[in-house]
Every structure is written in structure tokens, then in C-alpha cells.
Design a protein around this motif. Sequence first.
Motif, PDB file in Angstrom:
ATOM      1  N   ARG A   9      -1.936   7.524   1.104  1.00 52.27           N
ATOM      2  CA  ARG A   9      -1.272   6.450   0.350  1.00 52.27           C
ATOM      3  C   ARG A   9       0.091   6.908  -0.170  1.00 52.27           C
ATOM      4  NH1 ARG A   9      -6.763   4.703  -3.029  1.00 52.27           N
ATOM      5  NH2 ARG A   9      -7.853   4.022  -1.164  1.00 52.27           N
TER       6      ARG A   9
ATOM      7  N   PRO B 270       3.586   7.332  -1.214  1.00 49.10           N
ATOM      8  CA  PRO B 270       4.686   6.362  -1.139  1.00 49.10           C
ATOM      9  C   PRO B 270       5.886   6.873  -0.340  1.00 49.10           C
ATOM     10  CG  PRO B 270       3.956   6.681  -3.418  1.00 49.10           C
ATOM     11  CD  PRO B 270       3.277   7.721  -2.589  1.00 49.10           C
TER      12      PRO B 270
ATOM     13  N   ALA C 128       5.125   6.754   3.349  1.00 48.78           N
ATOM     14  CA  ALA C 128       5.073   5.350   3.765  1.00 48.78           C
ATOM     15  C   ALA C 128       6.487   4.815   3.943  1.00 48.78           C
ATOM     16  CB  ALA C 128       4.323   4.517   2.728  1.00 48.78           C
TER      17      ALA C 128
ATOM     18  N   LEU D  64       8.170   3.324   7.272  1.00 48.51           N
ATOM     19  CA  LEU D  64       8.704   1.952   7.270  1.00 48.51           C
ATOM     20  C   LEU D  64      10.175   1.943   7.670  1.00 48.51           C
ATOM     21  CD1 LEU D  64       6.981   0.483   4.115  1.00 48.51           C
ATOM     22  CD2 LEU D  64       6.994  -0.583   6.379  1.00 48.51           C
TER      23      LEU D  64
ATOM     24  N   ARG E 284      -4.036  -5.930   0.714  1.00 49.97           N
ATOM     25  CA  ARG E 284      -4.084  -5.212  -0.565  1.00 49.97           C
ATOM     26  C   ARG E 284      -2.874  -4.333  -0.785  1.00 49.97           C
ATOM     27  NH1 ARG E 284      -9.180  -3.389  -3.488  1.00 49.97           N
ATOM     28  NH2 ARG E 284      -7.642  -1.840  -4.052  1.00 49.97           N
ATOM     29  N   CYS E 285      -2.320  -3.769   0.278  1.00 48.59           N
ATOM     30  CA  CYS E 285      -1.143  -2.928   0.050  1.00 48.59           C
ATOM     31  C   CYS E 285       0.150  -3.705   0.286  1.00 48.59           C
ATOM     32  CB  CYS E 285      -1.213  -1.635   0.864  1.00 48.59           C
ATOM     33  SG  CYS E 285      -1.147  -1.861   2.626  1.00 48.59           S
ATOM     34  N   GLY E 286       0.034  -4.972   0.617  1.00 53.12           N
ATOM     35  CA  GLY E 286       1.243  -5.796   0.772  1.00 53.12           C
ATOM     36  C   GLY E 286       2.068  -5.382   1.970  1.00 53.12           C
ATOM     37  N   LEU E 287       1.402  -4.975   3.066  1.00 59.10           N
ATOM     38  CA  LEU E 287       2.106  -4.381   4.200  1.00 59.10           C
ATOM     39  C   LEU E 287       2.928  -5.395   4.997  1.00 59.10           C
ATOM     40  CD1 LEU E 287       2.633  -1.881   5.899  1.00 59.10           C
ATOM     41  CD2 LEU E 287       0.522  -2.330   7.150  1.00 59.10           C
TER      42      LEU E 287
ATOM     43  N   GLN F 268       4.764  -7.954   4.405  1.00 55.03           N
ATOM     44  CA  GLN F 268       6.135  -8.279   4.000  1.00 55.03           C
ATOM     45  C   GLN F 268       7.073  -7.086   4.127  1.00 55.03           C
ATOM     46  OE1 GLN F 268       5.781  -8.434  -0.531  1.00 55.03           O
ATOM     47  NE2 GLN F 268       3.710  -8.428   0.226  1.00 55.03           N
ATOM     48  N   LEU F 269       6.510  -5.876   4.291  1.00 54.82           N
ATOM     49  CA  LEU F 269       7.369  -4.697   4.396  1.00 54.82           C
ATOM     50  C   LEU F 269       7.761  -4.403   5.840  1.00 54.82           C
ATOM     51  CD1 LEU F 269       5.432  -2.360   1.927  1.00 54.82           C
ATOM     52  CD2 LEU F 269       7.537  -3.606   1.480  1.00 54.82           C
TER      53      LEU F 269
ATOM     54  N   PRO G   9      -2.830   2.832   3.924  1.00 55.28           N
ATOM     55  CA  PRO G   9      -1.494   2.368   4.318  1.00 55.28           C
ATOM     56  C   PRO G   9      -0.830   3.246   5.388  1.00 55.28           C
ATOM     57  CG  PRO G   9      -1.743   2.232   1.943  1.00 55.28           C
ATOM     58  CD  PRO G   9      -2.997   2.859   2.463  1.00 55.28           C
TER      59      PRO G   9
ATOM     60  N   LEU H 191       0.399   2.155   9.144  1.00 51.49           N
ATOM     61  CA  LEU H 191       1.789   2.289   9.583  1.00 51.49           C
ATOM     62  C   LEU H 191       1.881   3.148  10.839  1.00 51.49           C
ATOM     63  CD1 LEU H 191       3.567   2.622   6.144  1.00 51.49           C
ATOM     64  CD2 LEU H 191       4.043   0.913   7.907  1.00 51.49           C
TER      65      LEU H 191
ATOM     66  N   TYR I 235      -4.858 -12.830  -2.199  1.00 53.59           N
ATOM     67  CA  TYR I 235      -3.621 -12.051  -2.313  1.00 53.59           C
ATOM     68  C   TYR I 235      -2.385 -12.902  -2.081  1.00 53.59           C
ATOM     69  CZ  TYR I 235      -7.111  -8.379  -2.081  1.00 53.59           C
ATOM     70  OH  TYR I 235      -8.209  -7.590  -2.318  1.00 53.59           O
TER      71      TYR I 235
ATOM     72  N   GLN J 257      -0.651 -14.642   0.406  1.00 47.69           N
ATOM     73  CA  GLN J 257       0.428 -14.255   1.315  1.00 47.69           C
ATOM     74  C   GLN J 257       1.003 -15.490   1.967  1.00 47.69           C
ATOM     75  OE1 GLN J 257       1.333 -10.897   2.097  1.00 47.69           O
ATOM     76  NE2 GLN J 257       0.129 -10.311   0.335  1.00 47.69           N
TER      77      GLN J 257
ATOM     78  N   THR K 285       2.618  -2.463  -5.009  1.00 44.50           N
ATOM     79  CA  THR K 285       1.641  -1.480  -4.528  1.00 44.50           C
ATOM     80  C   THR K 285       2.304  -0.114  -4.349  1.00 44.50           C
ATOM     81  OG1 THR K 285       2.037  -1.890  -2.184  1.00 44.50           O
ATOM     82  CG2 THR K 285       0.449  -3.327  -3.295  1.00 44.50           C
ATOM     83  N   HIS K 286       1.470   0.889  -4.087  1.00 46.12           N
ATOM     84  CA  HIS K 286       1.964   2.256  -3.869  1.00 46.12           C
ATOM     85  C   HIS K 286       3.097   2.290  -2.854  1.00 46.12           C
ATOM     86  CE1 HIS K 286      -0.801   4.518  -6.268  1.00 46.12           C
ATOM     87  NE2 HIS K 286      -1.866   3.988  -5.688  1.00 46.12           N
TER      88      HIS K 286
ATOM     89  N   GLY L 270       4.833  -2.795  -1.471  1.00 49.70           N
ATOM     90  CA  GLY L 270       4.527  -4.208  -1.217  1.00 49.70           C
ATOM     91  C   GLY L 270       4.202  -4.912  -2.523  1.00 49.70           C
TER      92      GLY L 270
ATOM     93  N   ARG M 249       1.657  -7.850  -4.203  1.00 44.64           N
ATOM     94  CA  ARG M 249       0.520  -8.734  -3.927  1.00 44.64           C
ATOM     95  C   ARG M 249      -0.009  -9.367  -5.205  1.00 44.64           C
ATOM     96  NH1 ARG M 249      -4.710  -6.756  -5.665  1.00 44.64           N
ATOM     97  NH2 ARG M 249      -4.991  -4.534  -5.288  1.00 44.64           N
ATOM     98  N   LEU M 250      -0.625 -10.509  -5.020  1.00 40.23           N
ATOM     99  CA  LEU M 250      -1.200 -11.215  -6.150  1.00 40.23           C
ATOM    100  C   LEU M 250      -2.407 -10.450  -6.679  1.00 40.23           C
ATOM    101  CD1 LEU M 250      -1.048 -14.138  -7.582  1.00 40.23           C
ATOM    102  CD2 LEU M 250      -3.084 -14.583  -6.226  1.00 40.23           C
TER     103      LEU M 250
END
Lengths: 362, 366
Positions: free
Chosen positions: A8, A10, A13, A17, A45-48, A50-51, A224, A228, A360, A362, B346-347, B350, B352-353
Motif C-alpha cells: 500500500r 504511497p 503507488a 501511476l 476502496r482505494c479510489g484507483l 480515477q487515478l 493497490p 497497479l 463508494y 463512483q 486513500t493511501h 484516490g 472515495r465516499l
Amino acid sequence: MKYLDEYRDPQLAKSLLDALQRRSLPKTPIRLMEICGTHTVAIFRCGLRQLLPPGIQLISGPGCPVCVTAGEDIDRAIWLARQPGVIVATFGDLLRVPGSHSSLHQERGAGADVRIVYGTLDALHMARENPHHEVVFLGIGFETTAPTVAAAVRQAAIEKLDNFSVFSAHKLLPPAMNALLESEDLSLDGFICPGHVSTVIGAQAYRHVATRHKMPCVITGFEPLDLLQGITMLIDQLAKGRAEVAVQYTRAVNREGNPAARKLMDEIFTATDATWRGLGEIPASGLRLQPQWHNYDASVRFAMPHIQVKEHPGCRCGEVLRGVLTPPGCALFGKVCTPQHPLGPCMVSSEGTCGAYYRYRQ
Amino acid sequence: MVGHLRNVHLTEFKGYDGGVQFRRRKTGVNADNLSVQLDHGSGGRATHELVEQVFARAFNNRFLREMNDSALVDIRGGHVAMTTDSYVVDPVIFPGGDIGSLAVHGTINDLCMRGARPMYLTVGFILEEGLLFETLLHIVESMATAAREANVLIVAGDTKVVPKGKADKIFINTAGIGIVPDGINVTGHNARPGDAVLINGTIGDHGMAILCKREGLAFENEILSDSSSLNGLIRELLEACPHIGVLRDPTRGGVATALNEIARQSHVGIRLYEESLPIRDDVAGACELLGLDPLYVANEGKVLVCLPQAAEQEALEVMRRHPLGRAACRIGEVVADEPGRVFMQTHIGGLRLVDMLRGEQLPRIC
């Protein structure tokens, strides 16, 4: 947390990215499907999403076992729960999935004996404790769950637990992947293959998908950095014009999978044609108990009636499961279909695509 | 009443020495005599003996000693805060506390969350026939200790006994009143864009302590519940920073649900930072193992604070000086965007809700 925080990180990651952002893509958009519901949730959960660069699209597939269970199987489970003297043992996710007229949750409220278990051994224990009841375990799941159910059947036979049986609606993922690729309304460029299922079936199980359909496959972990790296590996294959099965999740998955688990599955189950919600009937994509284990097969022990399935006319879970529709495209999503009042299974399950979109946002 | 204790003859309690010890009589004890019977809730002699020997003795104070139908207490100055809560936690004794201490801490903390100084509690017991006196005495002693440590008095009480199977061992209701000093205005409606969001320590400890006990999960060190009374910490905090707008204890539903409540009440957005969330390693590990999100796991000794950024440093220093705030930190901020919603960075960067808890994550957690 050792063995998790490393995946995880950062900084790592960010560098992965950045590398993806800088790279010129072999085509756009690149459409990658994550088959597995656990991946879907991990990605949200990690919001991937949108990245990632806009040229890389992630599409959620049919990898939530509860979601792909056919309406008639849900209705049969409900029918079983209504039989006097029957205790239905099930994983919790199935409880609120709506059948044609009811759900296991509603049946429980009306007096049916439906109990949540965390594993097949809990169900065996229940059978031992309740010798005058029939305990039926609802076998819903992929290749990850099936070996544990097989072990329970074998154990029941050893103990001569004659009041234990399994209602098997197990599904196999590789045949579904083939079926998806043969459907005309979906175009894909690669599969993020499931991590947990692959620990059992191994990398070799996807060879057919990769070679026959020329589809890059990367078995990927759930953190994450795993995701990736898995995506990067898929794009590498596309850039080189290759289509092979690669393993990113090397700390858990090898070529052969888990021979002991596979042997156990082969001993108890045999492949059968199965109906998937959204995908229809797929040859050799389900598991039923072999004839010598019929004592433990609920579909043999109980004379189940023919069931006419009635589904909500507006529910588009089938299209969501095939990856041709994203949940916000369904008119029911978030309005009349919510986790509190789910109309379709993809909103019920913790790994369902609609549930993940809703939770979440999205 | 306590003065007459020596004159009361009680077969059931003959071995009770006034502390947590309960010794079996050496000869001919029927096991029933060691447990609560329906008679103890009859309102008759057995009830009186139970009240006198157990409850009045443990909670001993002048209001209770009057043994009237209700207690008359003195309340002066400021607004009176009132609250009530019922406790059904399973198991009744867990690592770091028990249902008794929890029933005191929980209600005290609910009063504190309005800026009140808790003063008086009442307690109602629903006991299941067959509850071991040993267990009851442990719980009652622990309630008395918790009340004493928090400097509140238990001034009235009630006991009912229900037949075996109609309750699970013991359920407790506590109600409390406290005084809100003039000039203090703490409510969930007071969060403003730009405010910092602080917490006094690690999240998820209580829920995971209960769950690990229930599931028989063992780690190198046992996970202890954070159950504690926050009135000391809150008092110091409000004295140093009287302009704190919001205090909220993230109990059932956890930090995620409590922050969603604040966001809705105040019509603001809240932005969390995953990397800032204080989570013990063992709690994080247990959550991973069981598939739970620590943001939704209950706490019983934590407070979320929203306050203007100008006061943030002072608030953190005050909290860190207090034993219950050593690990205090900032976990997010209040924003104007997306009113009514909580988002987390997030870490890996990202967004998120973070929704409210849906359904029941862990039944009977408090």
C-alpha cells in the motif's frame, strides 16, 4: 501491518501511476475487466479508477458468486428453507438476495430456520448438533469455496452424518470468461484474473482464454500496488502484441494451483452445465455432486418442484454482470434499488458491482 | 440501610464479603443458591435483600441510602443535559471491561458530548434467571468503580428478573444527567468549513476486543476495549478551548457513521485522510482477517472533535497530556463541498465516499 503495508506504499503507488500516465498506450481506450468481486471492491476502496489515465478503463465482471446465482437457484434455496424440519445453512451474503416472491431473510422472519455460517465446518457441526433435522448447506461460490464444500461432504460421509446435504450451485470461472468473450456486445482488451480462485486452479487454467481468444491475462493480488502492477503487465502485453497468462500475484499463485484442493473437488464434484444470471446457460460451468455422493446432494434428497422465475422487470443486473452496463445506467440504481432495499443481487452482495458503486459513489 | 446489613440473614449471600469475592459455603450448597432466581425480581423480600446487599452496598451514597421511590438531587447553574442508553453487550465480561463499566462509561460519555459535566446516573437491571452471583457481583463492583473514578453518583435503580432464556444473562440501562456550564455550546450542528477534525486515540479497539473474544481470535497481545469515561478529558479540553463546536463519540457504527451524522447535521462535507487514521496494528490485522473496515468498528472511549483550526494545536496538546488522549491527532477537515457526505483520500491518493454503516456489522457490541 507486515505483508500488507508494503503493498500500500504511497510513494511506490505514485511512481507506478506516473509511469502509466507517461506511457503512450498501444490503443485507446484499453478496456480491462476485473473478473473478481473482491478486485472490484479493492479498486473502489482505494479510489484507483480515477487515478488511472483516461485511456485505461476498468470494467467489473461476473465474479461475485451471489450475483451470478440464477434466480431459480435462489427460489430453490427459499423452497428448501420452507420445508419442515430443514435447517438451511448459508453464507450471509445470500440472505437478502431477492427471489421471485421472497428472500431467505424474509423466510427467516416468517419462522424458517435459516442460519448464517462462516464455513462448511460450521454447517457440519450444526448437523451433528441437530440429528433430527435436515441440514442443507447452500453451496454458492467459485473454485475457492468448492474444495471446502467437497471436504465437508467427505467428512460427512466419514462420520455417516446422514442429515447433511449440499445444494450445489457452484460455478467455474474460466468457462464464464470464454462465454463473455464470445458475446458480441462486449469488447475487452485484457483480464485482471482473480487472485483467490487462482490459488486453487493455478495459472494453467486460463491458457485457453489467452490462446484461443488472444486475450492477455494477468493473475493479480488485491492491494493497490498489486493492481497497479497487474494493469502495467497487461499493458506491456498489449504493447508487445502478446496474449499470455502471467502471474503478478506470485506470493500466492503458481502454475498448478493447489493440487490437493483440486483433487478433492474432482473426487466429489463433476462439471455440469449451469445457468448464470446475465450470461445464461454456459456448458460445463457449474459443479454438481457425483452420483456416488447423492446421499449428500440436496437436489436428489428433496423432490424440488419446477420453479417459474419472476424477476423485477427493470432490474439490469444481467447486463452489469456482463460488463456492458455500469450501474448508474440502470434506472433503478440508487433510487428504488439501494443496499437497504435491493431489487437485484448486484446491490445485495458486499462484492456486487452495484453495491460497490453505491457505497463508494463512483 | 447499609448500617443494618449485619442484621440481615441471607442464605444466598452469606459468602459475600463485600468485595468481588464470592465464596461458596462449604457444605450442602445447592447451585441455585449461587445464582439469581425469579424471586429476586418479585419486589418482595428477596428483591430487597438483593438491592441492599449488592446494589446499595456497591453504589453507596446518601441519595441511594434514602431508599425512596425517587432520588432528589441538587442541580444548579447552566442547562441540564439528560440521556439514556441500554447495554446488551455479549460477552458480558470482555478484555478491558465489562457490561457494568461500559454502562457507566457510555452514558457519561453521551452527556460529555454536549459539553455537560456528568453528575448523576440511574441504573436499571434486567437479569436472567440463573445468572451467577459471581458474575453479577463482578459487574456491579465494576460499575461502582467506574462511577467513583468518574466522580458521578448512581442515585436510583431498578431490578427485574426474567425467566431463563427470556434475556441473555444481564441487560443494563443507565440514564444520566449533567450540567452544561454557561458559554458552552456543543452540538452536531456546529461544524464549519475549515474546522479541523481530531480524535483522541486509536480507532476500532472496543469492537475488535469484543469480536476477538467472541471468535476466539488470539494475537500476541490481547486487544483491550477502550471503554472509559471521557469527562475528565472533555472538561480539560473545554476549559482550554471553549469554542469547540462539535464533540461526538464514535460508538456503534464507528468513526464513519459518527462523521456522517455530523456532516448531515451541519450541512458540511468532511474530508478524511487514510494515512492519518490512528489504528493499532493488531486491530488493523484483526479487521483484515475478518473483512471489517476499522472506520465502522465501535469505540467506547473515543471522541471526535471539530474545532476552528486556530485552536487545533492547543486542543491536541491538552488531549495528549491526558492519559486518554496520548495518541490524539488530526484525521481530517470540514469542507464546504459535498455537504452531508464524508470522503476519504486513500493511501494512494484516490478519493472515495465513506458512507454510513448499513445494516448491522456486529450485533450486541455495546
